[in-house]
Scaffold this motif. Structure first.
Motif, PDB file in Angstrom:
ATOM      1  N   SER A  56       0.835  -1.201   0.000  1.00 35.88           N
ATOM      2  CA  SER A  56       0.000   0.000   0.000  1.00 35.88           C
ATOM      3  C   SER A  56       0.869   1.248   0.000  1.00 35.88           C
ATOM      4  O   SER A  56       2.098   1.175   0.026  1.00 35.88           O
ATOM      5  N   VAL A  57       0.200   2.396  -0.016  1.00 33.54           N
ATOM      6  CA  VAL A  57       0.882   3.686   0.005  1.00 33.54           C
ATOM      7  C   VAL A  57       0.753   4.279   1.385  1.00 33.54           C
ATOM      8  O   VAL A  57      -0.313   4.224   2.003  1.00 33.54           O
ATOM      9  N   GLY A  61       2.951  13.880   4.961  1.00 38.20           N
ATOM     10  CA  GLY A  61       3.122  15.213   4.397  1.00 38.20           C
ATOM     11  C   GLY A  61       2.992  15.140   2.883  1.00 38.20           C
ATOM     12  O   GLY A  61       2.017  14.650   2.354  1.00 38.20           O
ATOM     13  N   LEU A  62       4.003  15.635   2.174  1.00 44.69           N
ATOM     14  CA  LEU A  62       4.005  15.579   0.716  1.00 44.69           C
ATOM     15  C   LEU A  62       4.657  14.306   0.188  1.00 44.69           C
ATOM     16  O   LEU A  62       4.531  13.976  -0.984  1.00 44.69           O
ATOM     17  N   LYS A  63       5.362  13.599   1.065  1.00 43.77           N
ATOM     18  CA  LYS A  63       6.099  12.414   0.642  1.00 43.77           C
ATOM     19  C   LYS A  63       5.190  11.184   0.656  1.00 43.77           C
ATOM     20  O   LYS A  63       4.510  10.906   1.636  1.00 43.77           O
ATOM     21  N   GLY A  89       9.474  -0.500   3.923  1.00 39.76           N
ATOM     22  CA  GLY A  89       9.467   0.346   2.736  1.00 39.76           C
ATOM     23  C   GLY A  89       9.961  -0.408   1.516  1.00 39.76           C
ATOM     24  O   GLY A  89      10.875  -1.228   1.603  1.00 39.76           O
ATOM     25  N   LEU A  90       9.349  -0.135   0.365  1.00 43.52           N
ATOM     26  CA  LEU A  90       9.763  -0.745  -0.896  1.00 43.52           C
ATOM     27  C   LEU A  90      10.350   0.320  -1.810  1.00 43.52           C
ATOM     28  O   LEU A  90       9.932   1.477  -1.781  1.00 43.52           O
ATOM     29  N   LYS A  91      11.307  -0.084  -2.613  1.00 42.74           N
ATOM     30  CA  LYS A  91      11.930   0.832  -3.573  1.00 42.74           C
ATOM     31  C   LYS A  91      10.930   1.217  -4.651  1.00 42.74           C
ATOM     32  O   LYS A  91      10.067   0.420  -5.026  1.00 42.74           O
ATOM     33  N   LYS A  92      11.059   2.431  -5.167  1.00 40.51           N
ATOM     34  CA  LYS A  92      10.179   2.866  -6.251  1.00 40.51           C
ATOM     35  C   LYS A  92      10.711   2.459  -7.615  1.00 40.51           C
ATOM     36  O   LYS A  92       9.979   2.486  -8.594  1.00 40.51           O
ATOM     37  N   ASN A  93      11.964   2.051  -7.689  1.00 41.43           N
ATOM     38  CA  ASN A  93      12.511   1.489  -8.914  1.00 41.43           C
ATOM     39  C   ASN A  93      11.822   0.147  -9.137  1.00 41.43           C
ATOM     40  O   ASN A  93      11.858  -0.731  -8.277  1.00 41.43           O
ATOM     41  N   THR A 127       2.104   3.054 -10.351  1.00 40.17           N
ATOM     42  CA  THR A 127       1.543   3.914 -11.394  1.00 40.17           C
ATOM     43  C   THR A 127       0.602   4.964 -10.798  1.00 40.17           C
ATOM     44  O   THR A 127       0.477   6.057 -11.344  1.00 40.17           O
ATOM     45  N   SER A 128      -0.024   4.664  -9.670  1.00 41.84           N
ATOM     46  CA  SER A 128      -0.918   5.650  -9.046  1.00 41.84           C
ATOM     47  C   SER A 128      -0.150   6.813  -8.442  1.00 41.84           C
ATOM     48  O   SER A 128      -0.721   7.886  -8.210  1.00 41.84           O
ATOM     49  N   LEU A 129       1.131   6.627  -8.186  1.00 41.78           N
ATOM     50  CA  LEU A 129       1.938   7.706  -7.614  1.00 41.78           C
ATOM     51  C   LEU A 129       2.394   8.718  -8.659  1.00 41.78           C
ATOM     52  O   LEU A 129       2.840   9.806  -8.315  1.00 41.78           O
ATOM     53  N   LYS A 130       2.287   8.363  -9.941  1.00 39.82           N
ATOM     54  CA  LYS A 130       2.716   9.285 -10.992  1.00 39.82           C
ATOM     55  C   LYS A 130       1.719  10.422 -11.116  1.00 39.82           C
ATOM     56  O   LYS A 130       0.512  10.213 -11.183  1.00 39.82           O
TER      57      LYS A 130
END
Length: 143
Positions: A56-57, A61-63, A89-93, A127-130
């Protein structure tokens, strides 16, 4: 005192708990932490299952970060509801993030049945974070 069996816990909570979301002409959904698909079923349950998996996300704050939720391996923390879930935490790569999910599930023999679903959800969350870039209109262009 030993914990109750997962089947017994599921039988107690499957019909009525605080996380159930019901709508007409829709499957019964669940908003519980640790539920990978959001469906109210024993396979995905974050409350009844001994091994929990979720991607999940988490927003601070903004991060925005992508986290994988699993149940703690420490026996004393497993009895405390506030501490029984561990977020990693998971990498975004994409390549490294999928490798982390594969290592945590398939490599550690932890819910291999949910590995493929977790990888698909990781891709959807990523993809939802883009954010969409706003279209900039040129001030020089004729009107």
């Amino acid at each position: 005192m030993p914990a109750a069996a997962a089947d017994l816990v599921w039988e107690c909570i499957k019909g009525n708990n605080a996380f159930i979301r019901k709508s007409p002409n829709m499957p019964v959904m669940s908003a519980e932490p640790g539920n990978l698909c959001g469906l109210n079923s024993f396979k995905f349950s974050g409350l009844a299952s001994k091994k929990v998996l979720d991607v999940s996300v988490k927003k601070a704050g903004l991060k925005e970060t992508i986290v994988m939720t699993m149940r703690t391996k420490n026996g004393s923390k497993a009895q405390r509801p506030g501490r029984m879930l561990v977020e990693t935490g998971l990498k975004k790569n994409a390549k490294k993030g999928l490798a982390q999910v594969a290592k945590a599930t398939g490599g550690a023999l932890y819910r291999r049945d949910l590995q493929e679903l977790a990888e698909k959800k990781y891709a959807k969350v990523k993809t939802s974070l883009k954010k969409r870039k706003p279209a900039v209109k040129s001030r020089r262009a004729p009107k």
